[in-house]
Design a protein around this motif. Structure first.
Motif, PDB file in Angstrom:
ATOM      1  N   LYS A   1      44.773  58.119  26.969  1.00  0.00           N
ATOM      2  CA  LYS A   1      44.273  59.064  25.160  1.00  0.00           C
ATOM      3  C   LYS A   1      45.725  60.047  25.222  1.00  0.00           C
ATOM      4  O   LYS A   1      44.975  60.285  24.331  1.00  0.00           O
ATOM      5  CB  LYS A   1      43.599  60.490  26.572  1.00  0.00           C
ATOM      6  CG  LYS A   1      41.928  59.547  26.683  1.00  0.00           C
ATOM      7  CD  LYS A   1      41.349  58.104  25.580  1.00  0.00           C
ATOM      8  CE  LYS A   1      40.453  57.796  25.825  1.00  0.00           C
ATOM      9  NZ  LYS A   1      38.972  58.852  26.011  1.00  0.00           N
TER      10      LYS A   1
ATOM     11  N   TRP B   1      45.927  60.822  21.024  1.00  0.00           N
ATOM     12  CA  TRP B   1      46.248  61.541  20.648  1.00  0.00           C
ATOM     13  C   TRP B   1      47.253  62.111  19.541  1.00  0.00           C
ATOM     14  O   TRP B   1      47.844  62.270  18.629  1.00  0.00           O
ATOM     15  CB  TRP B   1      46.510  62.800  21.590  1.00  0.00           C
ATOM     16  CG  TRP B   1      47.358  64.454  20.776  1.00  0.00           C
ATOM     17  CD1 TRP B   1      48.370  64.614  20.539  1.00  0.00           C
ATOM     18  CD2 TRP B   1      46.755  65.284  20.917  1.00  0.00           C
ATOM     19  NE1 TRP B   1      48.747  66.117  20.097  1.00  0.00           N
ATOM     20  CE2 TRP B   1      47.737  66.377  20.539  1.00  0.00           C
ATOM     21  CE3 TRP B   1      45.669  66.198  21.101  1.00  0.00           C
ATOM     22  CZ2 TRP B   1      47.093  67.352  19.868  1.00  0.00           C
ATOM     23  CZ3 TRP B   1      44.781  67.201  20.488  1.00  0.00           C
ATOM     24  CH2 TRP B   1      45.629  68.387  20.340  1.00  0.00           C
TER      25      TRP B   1
ATOM     26  N   CYS C   1      40.787  62.038  17.971  1.00  0.00           N
ATOM     27  CA  CYS C   1      42.372  61.916  18.883  1.00  0.00           C
ATOM     28  C   CYS C   1      42.080  62.610  18.942  1.00  0.00           C
ATOM     29  O   CYS C   1      43.562  62.892  19.761  1.00  0.00           O
ATOM     30  CB  CYS C   1      42.880  61.086  17.241  1.00  0.00           C
ATOM     31  SG  CYS C   1      42.000  59.507  16.986  1.00  0.00           S
TER      32      CYS C   1
ATOM     33  N   ARG D   1      37.926  61.997  23.753  1.00  0.00           N
ATOM     34  CA  ARG D   1      38.522  61.199  22.482  1.00  0.00           C
ATOM     35  C   ARG D   1      38.447  59.895  22.628  1.00  0.00           C
ATOM     36  O   ARG D   1      38.054  59.523  23.750  1.00  0.00           O
ATOM     37  CB  ARG D   1      40.033  60.538  23.008  1.00  0.00           C
ATOM     38  CG  ARG D   1      41.266  62.997  22.353  1.00  0.00           C
ATOM     39  CD  ARG D   1      42.509  62.990  23.026  1.00  0.00           C
ATOM     40  NE  ARG D   1      42.907  63.962  23.479  1.00  0.00           N
ATOM     41  CZ  ARG D   1      43.570  64.069  24.127  1.00  0.00           C
ATOM     42  NH1 ARG D   1      44.845  63.441  24.879  1.00  0.00           N
ATOM     43  NH2 ARG D   1      43.981  65.578  24.300  1.00  0.00           N
TER      44      ARG D   1
END
Length: 418
Positions: A272, A276, A344, A352
């Motif tokens: 994740k 991002w 995101c 997310r």
């Protein structure tokens, strides 16, 4: 010739960021490491909850097609590493254009990019080994192809080089730059977003092991002769946690402006974190601005902070579009892509989406765009309106008669498990 020595992930010698060589093969060193690099002064690689596998996949664990080059061959290919063949300079060395005989047709010549690591000790060597180990065992149309390597001793010490396919159109960062004479069209930006998502989804979910890129950014996305996008520079990549484990604990490295907040705060790395970074990149495509730009007014230096006030109102949203884009042709599609970016960029990493889900959202954005313009790209969109303020999304923006709140409610049913 020396053998490639693998390094274990569990040791306290994680390579720290040096504003890593940007592998665009048309690199330019920014010379502002404090602005773009992340360094950790302490290491924490021994979390019992996160230790998992001990090393990256490597050449000894399966077949590969990498060619081992001699240093003499590479000198000949690059005209003795002549300045005239130099493509760029990065934090870990220089990149040169070389010409070699085609492996498919010896009667033809092919261009390659030769990265020569500087004499900076173990740290640079580790990144070199990581790239060989990763790109030696993975293969995907949206990952730059590693052709071979050289690890040889001579009178000047150990020569460490990597030979890649040549990417003649440079990096996405090059073309998003305000100095670029060839700004990217919106259709091309959507295509790049799709290609990059495909590459990350492959690394995260489509192999027997998971690879976390850890340094996803526009300068690490290269463009080939047909303008296909490929991820490059895997020197900071890490193997993901084993099944049942939540994360790996590691030194904080990467590039300022792209790194996920929980990773910076705790050193806990998950896939994740890459999600991002991808969200940041989508806003880079939408705005044409860098995630961190010290040359802009103070209120506009941090991209994510600058765009916040413009996200809840469609009339305001147009003001963050890259001025080089045609507003009428771009606005609706760009707004939908921003919704994907917002998903995101959820502050809680668990909320997310996975990259496979992000990929499907982007596909739908492009599909919708293709009907309104000559996009000639395969894509679509789906997403919940989740801004950086986390729960402050309005969900009521009208987009050409399409109710975003209705659209998002349908998407929630599909992504309830996120």
């Amino acid at each position: 010739m020396k053998c490639i020595q693998l390094f274990n992930r569990g040791r306290n010698n994680e390579p720290q960021s040096q504003n890593s060589i940007q592998s665009s093969f048309t690199d330019h060193e920014r010379g502002k490491q404090s602005d773009s690099g992340l360094n950790s002064t302490s290491e924490s690689d021994h979390s019992n909850k996160s230790r998992g596998r001990t090393k990256l996949p490597n050449l000894q664990e399966g077949p590969n097609s990498l060619r081992v080059f001699t240093f003499l061959e590479l000198k000949q290919m690059t005209k003795n590493f002549s300045v005239s063949t130099k493509l760029g300079e990065g934090g870990f060395g220089s990149v040169y254009k070389g010409i070699m005989k085609s492996s498919e047709d010896p009667g033809k010549k092919q261009a390659v990019a030769v990265k020569q690591l500087g004499k900076r000790g173990l740290q640079g060597h580790k990144e070199w080994v990581t790239e060989v180990n990763v790109l030696g065992v993975v293969e995907h149309p949206n990952l730059v192809k590693l052709i071979g390597y050289c690890a040889e001793d001579d009178e000047r010490g150990m020569q460490r080089l990597l030979i890649y396919e040549y990417m003649p159109n440079g990096s996405v960062e090059d073309h998003l730059s305000v100095k670029s004479t060839t700004p990217l069209s919106w259709a091309m930006r959507l295509r790049i977003a799709l290609d990059a998502a495909k590459g990350l989804a492959y690394l995260h979910e489509e192999m027997d092991f998971q690879i976390i890129f850890r340094d996803f950014k526009s300068s690490n996305i290269l463009l080939d002769e047909q303008w296909n996008s490929k991820l490059s520079d895997f020197g900071l990549a890490r193997l993901g946690p084993e099944e049942g484990l939540t994360h790996i604990s590691t030194a904080v490295v990467g590039t300022m402006g792209y790194a996920a907040p929980e990773y910076i705060r705790t050193g806990h790395l998950t896939s994740k974190s890459d999600v991002w970074s991808y969200g940041v990149f989508l806003y880079e495509l939408i705005t044409g601005r860098r995630p961190l730009d010290r040359n802009r007014p103070r209120s506009e230096q941090r991209l994510l902070e600058w765009v916040k006030p413009y996200l809840s109102d469609a009339k305001k949203f147009k003001h963050i579009l890259d001025p080089r884009l045609e507003v009428k042709q771009t606005l609706k599609s760009a707004h939908k892509l921003s919704l994907v970016a917002n998903r995101c960029l959820a502050r809680q990493s668990k909320t997310r989406p996975k990259m496979s889900e992000v990929l499907e959202m982007v596909r739908q954005v492009v599909d919708m765009s293709a009907g309104a313009a000559n996009s000639q790209l395969p894509l679509k969109t789906k997403d919940e309106m989740k801004t950086f303020k986390d729960s402050n999304s309005t969900g009521h923006i009208q987009d050409g008669g399409w109710s975003i709140s209705v659209w998002l409610s349908k998407l929630r049913r599909r992504f309830l498990d996120i």
